[in-house]
Design a protein around this motif. Structure first.
Motif, short mmCIF file in Angstrom:
data_model
loop_
_atom_site.label_atom_id
_atom_site.label_comp_id
_atom_site.label_asym_id
_atom_site.label_seq_id
_atom_site.Cartn_x
_atom_site.Cartn_y
_atom_site.Cartn_z
N LYS A 52 0.46 -0.84 -0.21
CA LYS A 52 -0.22 0.03 -0.12
C LYS A 52 1.12 1.28 -0.31
O LYS A 52 0.16 1.95 -1.29
CB LYS A 52 -0.78 -0.08 1.01
CG LYS A 52 -1.78 1.21 1.36
CD LYS A 52 -2.84 1.12 0.09
CE LYS A 52 -4.32 1.96 0.52
NZ LYS A 52 -3.71 3.37 1.26
N TYR A 55 1.75 1.59 -3.79
CA TYR A 55 0.77 2.27 -4.19
C TYR A 55 0.73 3.82 -3.75
O TYR A 55 0.63 4.48 -4.55
CB TYR A 55 0.06 1.24 -4.53
CG TYR A 55 -1.91 2.08 -4.22
CD1 TYR A 55 -1.69 1.59 -5.80
CD2 TYR A 55 -2.92 2.63 -3.83
CE1 TYR A 55 -3.23 2.47 -6.75
CE2 TYR A 55 -3.68 3.25 -4.65
CZ TYR A 55 -3.57 2.93 -5.32
OH TYR A 55 -5.25 3.47 -6.32
N ASP A 56 0.77 3.95 -3.21
CA ASP A 56 0.06 5.56 -2.16
C ASP A 56 0.88 6.25 -3.03
O ASP A 56 0.75 7.60 -3.07
CB ASP A 56 -0.35 6.13 -0.41
CG ASP A 56 -0.89 5.16 -0.24
OD1 ASP A 56 -1.95 4.99 -1.17
OD2 ASP A 56 -1.66 4.81 0.67
N SER A 60 -0.81 5.77 -7.04
CA SER A 60 -1.81 6.51 -6.81
C SER A 60 -3.40 7.06 -7.52
O SER A 60 -4.30 7.34 -7.56
CB SER A 60 -1.66 7.70 -6.00
OG SER A 60 -0.95 8.71 -6.01
N GLU A 61 -1.93 6.97 -9.54
CA GLU A 61 -3.14 8.18 -10.48
C GLU A 61 -4.10 6.68 -11.32
O GLU A 61 -4.83 6.69 -11.66
CB GLU A 61 -2.18 8.25 -11.24
CG GLU A 61 -1.43 7.68 -11.86
CD GLU A 61 0.24 7.11 -11.39
OE1 GLU A 61 0.59 5.95 -11.82
OE2 GLU A 61 0.09 7.22 -10.36
#
Length: 282
Positions: A52, A55-56, A60-61
Motif C-alpha cells: 500500500k 501504491y500511495d 495513486s493515479e
C-alpha cells in the motif's frame, strides 16, 4: 589453547549458525509503471501483490478496483490475506531475456509490512506463467539453456517447469479424492448424495483452481455420476471437499469409507466475451 582464542572461535561458530539460518531471497529488479522497485519472485503464490505504501507513493493515479466479495485468498499459515483492492499496471523485468517485454499485470494492493520497505512487490504465478510463455516463444523449448536468464528468473522458471513436468507425468492429476465418511454411504435409485472427500497422493503444485473429475482408478460403477465441482487446490492445506454423486440407475449402490471417488485436475477460468447481433425484420 588460550581461553580468549576459544571464545573467539565460539563467537564465529555462533555467527555462522545465524548466517546459515536464513538463505537469500529470490528477488529481482522490475519497473512497474516506469517506477523501479525490487520484487520477490514467488512460485508458491498464485497472485501478485504491491504494498500500500508503494501504491500511495508512486501509483495513486491508478484507481483501485474492489473485489472483496469475489476473492478470498489465504496465506501459507491459513490466515486470510487482507487487501485494499487490485490495480492493472505495466510491468517490465530487469532481465536480459525479458528487458524488452512489457506486459499488463494485475496486482493486489496489500497492507505494508516491514519487508515491503525494501521489496514492495511480489510476483506470483499469474504473472510468472505469462513471462515464461513469452520466453519460451522467443527462445524455444530449451529456453532455460538459451535465454541467459538471471539467477532469480532462472530459478523461478525452472521451478515452474519442473512442476509442470511432474503434473504431466502424473497424467494431469493433482490429487485423488477418497471418501472421508466414517460409515458406508447408500445412494438410492434416481437420487443424489454428497460425500466428504479427502485428498491423497497430492503433488506439490502452486495453489490453483481445480475441478473434480471421474478417475479410471475408481471402482465406483459407471451408473454413479461424479459432478464437476470447482475447488481451490493447495497441497499444503488439509481439508475435505464435498463430492456430489448422482445415481442415474434403478439400482442402489453403497460407497465404503476410504473408497476412491475421483481425481482433481487443474482448471483454467476464462472470461467469454459474447456479442449479440440484432437483426431487424421487416
Amino acid at each position: 589453547m588460550p581461553r580468549e582464542y576459544v571464545h573467539e572461535m565460539n563467537k564465529g561458530f555462533r555467527s555462522n549458525r545465524k548466517a546459515n539460518l536464513v538463505g537469500s531471497s529470490n528477488e529481482v529488479n522490475v519497473w512497474l509503471n516506469n517506477e523501479e522497485a525490487k520484487a520477490l519472485l514467488d512460485t508458491g503464490s498464485s497472485v501478485s501483490t504491491v504494498s500500500k505504501d508503494f501504491y500511495d507513493k508512486f501509483l495513486s493515479e491508478i484507481p483501485l478496483s474492489p473485489i472483496s466479495e469475489l476473492l478470498h485468498i489465504e496465506c501459507a499459515d491459513g490466515e486470510s490475506l487482507p487487501y485494499h483492492g487490485y490495480i492493472t499496471a505495466s510491468l517490465r523485468v530487469n532481465d536480459h531475456a525479458l528487458s524488452d517485454q512489457m506486459i499488463e499485470a494485475l496486482f493486489l494492493v496489500v497492507p505494508s509490512r516491514r519487508y515491503h520497505a525494501d521489496v514492495p512487490l511480489l510476483i506470483g504465478t499469474n504473472v510468472l506463467d505469462i513471462l515464461l510463455e513469452m520466453t519460451k516463444n522467443t527462445y524455444g523449448v530449451k529456453f532455460l539453456q538459451n535465454a541467459q536468464l538471471t539467477t532469480p528468473v532462472y530459478l523461478a522458471f525452472r521451478c515452474i517447469t519442473l512442476r509442470e513436468k511432474e503434473l504431466a507425468h502424473n497424467h494431469n492429476v493433482l490429487a485423488y479424492v477418497k471418501s472421508a465418511e466414517c460409515k458406508r454411504i447408500t445412494v438410492k435409485p434416481n437420487s443424489e448424495a454428497v460425500i466428504q472427500g479427502y485428498l491423497q497422493r497430492k503433488i506439490p503444485y502452486h495453489p490453483t483452481c481445480a475441478v473434480t473429475h471421474p478417475t479410471p482408478r475408481s471402482n465406483i460403477p459407471d451408473d454413479l455420476d461424479i459432478s464437476s465441482v470447482l475447488v481451490t487446490y493447495d497441497h499444503n492445506q488439509t481439508c475435505t471437499i464435498p463430492i456430489l454423486i448422482s445415481n442415474v440407475s434403478t439400482r442402489t449402490f453403497s460407497i465404503d469409507p476410504k473408497e476412491l471417488l475421483c481425481e482433481l485436475q487443474p482448471a483454467t477460468i476464462q472470461s467469454l466475451s459474447i456479442q449479440f447481433k440484432i437483426i431487424s425484420k421487416i
